[in-house]
Design an enzyme around this catalytic site. Structure first.
Site, PDB file in Angstrom:
ATOM      1  N   ASP A 172      88.608  16.321   2.405  1.00 23.89           N
ATOM      2  CA  ASP A 172      88.104  15.514   1.300  1.00 23.89           C
ATOM      3  C   ASP A 172      86.585  15.552   1.208  1.00 23.89           C
ATOM      4  OD1 ASP A 172      90.722  14.747   0.807  1.00 23.89           O
ATOM      5  OD2 ASP A 172      90.575  12.963   2.070  1.00 23.89           O
ATOM      6  N   LYS A 173      86.087  15.272   0.031  1.00 24.81           N
ATOM      7  CA  LYS A 173      84.641  15.265  -0.213  1.00 24.81           C
ATOM      8  C   LYS A 173      83.900  14.446   0.839  1.00 24.81           C
ATOM      9  CE  LYS A 173      81.203  13.422  -3.452  1.00 24.81           C
ATOM     10  NZ  LYS A 173      80.980  12.702  -4.728  1.00 24.81           N
TER      11      LYS A 173
END
EC number: 5.4.99.-
Length: 328
Positions: A150-151
């Site tokens: 994830d970011k």
């Protein structure tokens, strides 16, 4: 037997002759055996794109059955330039060889360009760093992204440079032959301190932007966790998670499912003031500005698809996670 390929107008041309023992073999399987650097899906696409001839006649069907003595000629166009632009963005490269690289992704960096994040991504940075080292994944000169984090998750990722290596890594992930561990800081003290979480993950029926453990449907998901350290009389804990599967938001969803969401998680975490008040004063202050899930991809290990070396990597926790742990 194939020749070594000839270059014509930036395209690679391979000439093959069908042997007696290869009669009635499917065309795509024949090509896979002789041209292992190209994936089967890539070869099938080249056939349907009219890039192949047999005895100088175009053949467009991958399941064509071959006859002894036939002359097969395959033209592989040069890799097309990618749509994302190359950008000079600093990267923490842990390991690199002609086939793959391991990058330590910082929190806040998106992996792929997407609406709202058209540049500044890991892909943009890799295109600048590697340039022509990318040999064409599916016919496009781009990084072979096999898995994502994830970011706002930091840590290790493996990226393929060649089509052959990309296919090999995809297979390793499919057969769960990749060793991965994550460090996370969760609310509370998981009991038991080490366990296995099983629960299919799918879209939450209550919020389509979230994933959830679902009673029916979804995809099989298994997470193994153990507690490494307990803080503030059980207010929070540092845990290690090892993935048996790799589903979207798996650790975040599974830990929330058993009542121990990650600190700072804006989507799944329960950042109630009563929980925050149980933390030390310094940690309470940090939590006011800690805007991401406390999750780090710590280790990564696998057998190299090309060289067959046993590779194993580990990365230090990012500074913000170290500061949070010290404050706890």
């Amino acid at each position: 037997m194939p020749d070594n390929g000839t270059n014509t107008n930036d395209a690679q041309i391979y000439s093959l002759t069908v042997s007696d023992i290869e009669k009635k073999q499917r065309l795509d399987r024949f090509l896979v055996q002789h041209l292992p650097d190209l994936s089967r899906s890539r070869l099938q696409a080249l056939i349907t794109d009219k890039c192949l001839t047999i005895d100088e006649t175009i053949v467009e069907t991958p399941n064509y059955r071959l006859k002894p003595g036939q002359k097969v000629s395959l033209t592989v166009p040069s890799a097309a330039d990618p749509e994302p632009v190359a950008q000079d963005i600093p990267l923490d490269i842990v390991y690199e060889d002609p086939y793959l690289l391991i990058v330590n992704k910082p929190s806040g960096m998106v992996v792929h360009p997407a609406p709202g994040n058209s540049d500044g991504t890991l892909v943009n940075a890799l295109l600048y760093h590697c340039g022509d080292d990318f040999k064409g994944i599916g016919g496009v000169r781009r990084p072979g992204i096999v898995h994502r984090i994830d970011k706002d998750t930091s840590g290790l990722m493996v990226v393929a440079k060649t089509d052959e290596c990309h296919q090999g890594l995809v297979q390793l992930f499919a057969t769960h032959d990749i060793e991965r561990s994550y460090n996370a800081i969760v609310w509370g003290f998981p009991k038991p301190s080490a366990d296995e979480i099983r629960g299919n993950i799918g879209r939450s029926p209550k919020n389509r932007k979230k994933m959830a453990v679902v009673p029916t449907g979804g995809k099989r998901a298994v997470t193994h966790y153990k507690t490494l350290e307990v803080f503030s009389h059980g207010a929070a804990s540092l845990i290690e998670c090892r993935l048996e599967t790799g589903r979207t938001h798996q650790i975040r969803v599974h830990m929330t499912h058993i009542g121990h969401p990650l600190l700072g998680d804006p989507l799944y975490g329960n950042q109630s003031q009563s929980k925050i008040r149980n933390l030390p004063a310094k940690a309470q202050g940090l939590m006011k500005t800690f805007q991401r899930q406390a999750l780090h991809a710590k280790t990564l290990g696998f057998i190299h698809p090309i060289t067959k070396e046993n590779l194993s990597f580990s990365s230090e926790l990012s500074i913000d996670l170290k500061d949070l742990i010290i404050s706890l």
